[in-house]
Scaffold this motif. Structure first.
Motif, PDB file in Angstrom:
ATOM      1  N   ILE A  46     -36.379 -67.220 -90.964  1.00 16.62           N
ATOM      2  CA  ILE A  46     -35.459 -66.329 -91.677  1.00 16.62           C
ATOM      3  C   ILE A  46     -36.238 -65.211 -92.369  1.00 16.62           C
ATOM      4  N   GLY A  47     -37.454 -65.510 -92.819  1.00 13.24           N
ATOM      5  CA  GLY A  47     -38.278 -64.504 -93.485  1.00 13.24           C
ATOM      6  C   GLY A  47     -38.573 -63.293 -92.626  1.00 13.24           C
ATOM      7  N   LEU A  48     -38.583 -63.479 -91.311  1.00 19.57           N
ATOM      8  CA  LEU A  48     -38.855 -62.342 -90.420  1.00 19.57           C
ATOM      9  C   LEU A  48     -37.720 -61.320 -90.425  1.00 19.57           C
ATOM     10  N   ALA A  49     -36.547 -61.719 -90.884  1.00 24.38           N
ATOM     11  CA  ALA A  49     -35.433 -60.778 -90.975  1.00 24.38           C
ATOM     12  C   ALA A  49     -35.651 -59.766 -92.102  1.00 24.38           C
ATOM     13  N   PHE A  50     -36.564 -60.066 -93.016  1.00 24.45           N
ATOM     14  CA  PHE A  50     -36.795 -59.201 -94.172  1.00 24.45           C
ATOM     15  C   PHE A  50     -38.033 -58.325 -94.039  1.00 24.45           C
ATOM     16  N   VAL A  51     -38.557 -58.210 -92.837  1.00 26.43           N
ATOM     17  CA  VAL A  51     -39.749 -57.395 -92.616  1.00 26.43           C
ATOM     18  C   VAL A  51     -39.383 -55.920 -92.748  1.00 26.43           C
ATOM     19  N   GLN A  52     -40.176 -55.225 -93.556  1.00 26.87           N
ATOM     20  CA  GLN A  52     -40.005 -53.793 -93.785  1.00 26.87           C
ATOM     21  C   GLN A  52     -41.221 -53.067 -93.208  1.00 26.87           C
ATOM     22  N   PRO A  53     -41.101 -51.776 -92.968  1.00 30.90           N
ATOM     23  CA  PRO A  53     -42.264 -51.023 -92.491  1.00 30.90           C
ATOM     24  C   PRO A  53     -43.344 -50.944 -93.578  1.00 30.90           C
ATOM     25  N   GLY A  54     -44.565 -50.793 -93.146  1.00 35.56           N
ATOM     26  CA  GLY A  54     -45.664 -50.590 -94.078  1.00 35.56           C
ATOM     27  C   GLY A  54     -46.366 -51.869 -94.482  1.00 35.56           C
ATOM     28  N   THR A  60     -45.400 -59.603 -95.442  1.00 41.31           N
ATOM     29  CA  THR A  60     -44.302 -60.527 -95.160  1.00 41.31           C
ATOM     30  C   THR A  60     -44.549 -61.274 -93.861  1.00 41.31           C
ATOM     31  N   VAL A  61     -44.943 -60.548 -92.814  1.00 43.64           N
ATOM     32  CA  VAL A  61     -45.219 -61.182 -91.517  1.00 43.64           C
ATOM     33  C   VAL A  61     -46.359 -62.194 -91.641  1.00 43.64           C
ATOM     34  N   ILE A  62     -47.425 -61.816 -92.333  1.00 40.00           N
ATOM     35  CA  ILE A  62     -48.566 -62.718 -92.493  1.00 40.00           C
ATOM     36  C   ILE A  62     -48.150 -63.977 -93.238  1.00 40.00           C
ATOM     37  N   LEU A  66     -47.965 -67.639 -91.508  1.00 36.17           N
ATOM     38  CA  LEU A  66     -48.797 -68.703 -92.070  1.00 36.17           C
ATOM     39  C   LEU A  66     -47.957 -69.946 -92.339  1.00 36.17           C
ATOM     40  N   ALA A  67     -46.805 -69.769 -92.956  1.00 36.62           N
ATOM     41  CA  ALA A  67     -45.930 -70.911 -93.244  1.00 36.62           C
ATOM     42  C   ALA A  67     -45.447 -71.579 -91.963  1.00 36.62           C
ATOM     43  N   ARG A 124     -32.047 -56.610 -80.556  1.00 34.96           N
ATOM     44  CA  ARG A 124     -31.645 -57.191 -81.843  1.00 34.96           C
ATOM     45  C   ARG A 124     -30.622 -58.302 -81.666  1.00 34.96           C
ATOM     46  N   THR A 125     -29.655 -58.096 -80.823  1.00 32.75           N
ATOM     47  CA  THR A 125     -28.632 -59.113 -80.591  1.00 32.75           C
ATOM     48  C   THR A 125     -29.253 -60.367 -79.997  1.00 32.75           C
ATOM     49  N   ALA A 126     -30.145 -60.186 -79.048  1.00 31.69           N
ATOM     50  CA  ALA A 126     -30.806 -61.337 -78.433  1.00 31.69           C
ATOM     51  C   ALA A 126     -31.626 -62.109 -79.463  1.00 31.69           C
ATOM     52  N   LEU A 127     -32.311 -61.392 -80.356  1.00 31.70           N
ATOM     53  CA  LEU A 127     -33.086 -62.053 -81.403  1.00 31.70           C
ATOM     54  C   LEU A 127     -32.189 -62.811 -82.373  1.00 31.70           C
ATOM     55  N   VAL A 128     -31.039 -62.240 -82.707  1.00 34.15           N
ATOM     56  CA  VAL A 128     -30.096 -62.923 -83.602  1.00 34.15           C
ATOM     57  C   VAL A 128     -29.567 -64.191 -82.944  1.00 34.15           C
TER      58      VAL A 128
END
Length: 173
Positions: A46-54, A60-62, A66-67, A124-128
């Motif tokens: 779920i955390g990957l849904a909150f990835v922002q640029p920069g 966030t990705v790291i 890791l988790a 995006r739809t496929a990922l959801v």
């Protein structure tokens, strides 16, 4: 191909999780670890849904990776141990081969289906859709009564028990 410096942390998660497995199972029990960590390894997605640029997105990705990797590397050895303890000794090689082949085949089929779905509906739809399906899998861990069963005795334990047991009808004098 070298691993980027920022992605080394999640890779270390594999070592961390697998080294923790024995102690965590000893402390909390196999059943609890399989169900809890089996759930966590998909919930972190779920955390990957909150990835922002920069930089924020990279951090966030790291953190999420890791988790996820710690959870997966803790879950994998515990599940493998469980499966092998419940496999008769004369079927271990066959079980490991079937497990390896079926896992590889499932990954290939799911990847192909994801590609087809992405082509038809968009990435995006496929990922959801994939994410929702993955989030449903912990339900299977809680429905299963398999983790509640004691492990089957190995061939050596069965042989040892057969040679040390007393014939029926004879008690201690």
């Amino acid at each position: 191909m070298a691993v980027r410096p920022g992605l080394r942390g999640p890779c270390a998660g594999g070592l961390i999780g697998s080294r923790l497995a024995r102690g965590v199972v000893a402390r909390y029990g196999r059943r609890r670890i399989l169900r809890t960590v089996g759930t966590l390894r998909v919930i972190w997605l779920i955390g990957l849904a909150f990835v922002q640029p920069g930089v924020t997105g990279l951090v966030t990705v790291i953190a999420v990776e890791l988790a996820i990797i710690i959870s997966m590397s803790l879950y994998g050895p515990v599940l493998a141990t469980y499966r092998l303890e419940h496999t008769p000794d004369d079927r271990v090689a066959r079980t490991l081969s079937a497990w390896s082949i079926s896992t590889s085949a499932a990954i290939a089929v799911c990847t192909a289906l994801g590609g087809v779905l992405a082509t038809l509906t968009g990435t995006r739809t496929a990922l959801v859709v994939a994410g929702l399906l993955i989030l449903g899998t912990p339900v299977l861990l809680f429905r299963s009564k398999a983790f509640d069963q004691p492990s089957a005795p190995s061939q050596a334990e069965r042989s040892s028990a057969a040679t040390t047991s007393r014939p029926a009808g004879r008690g201690l004098a």
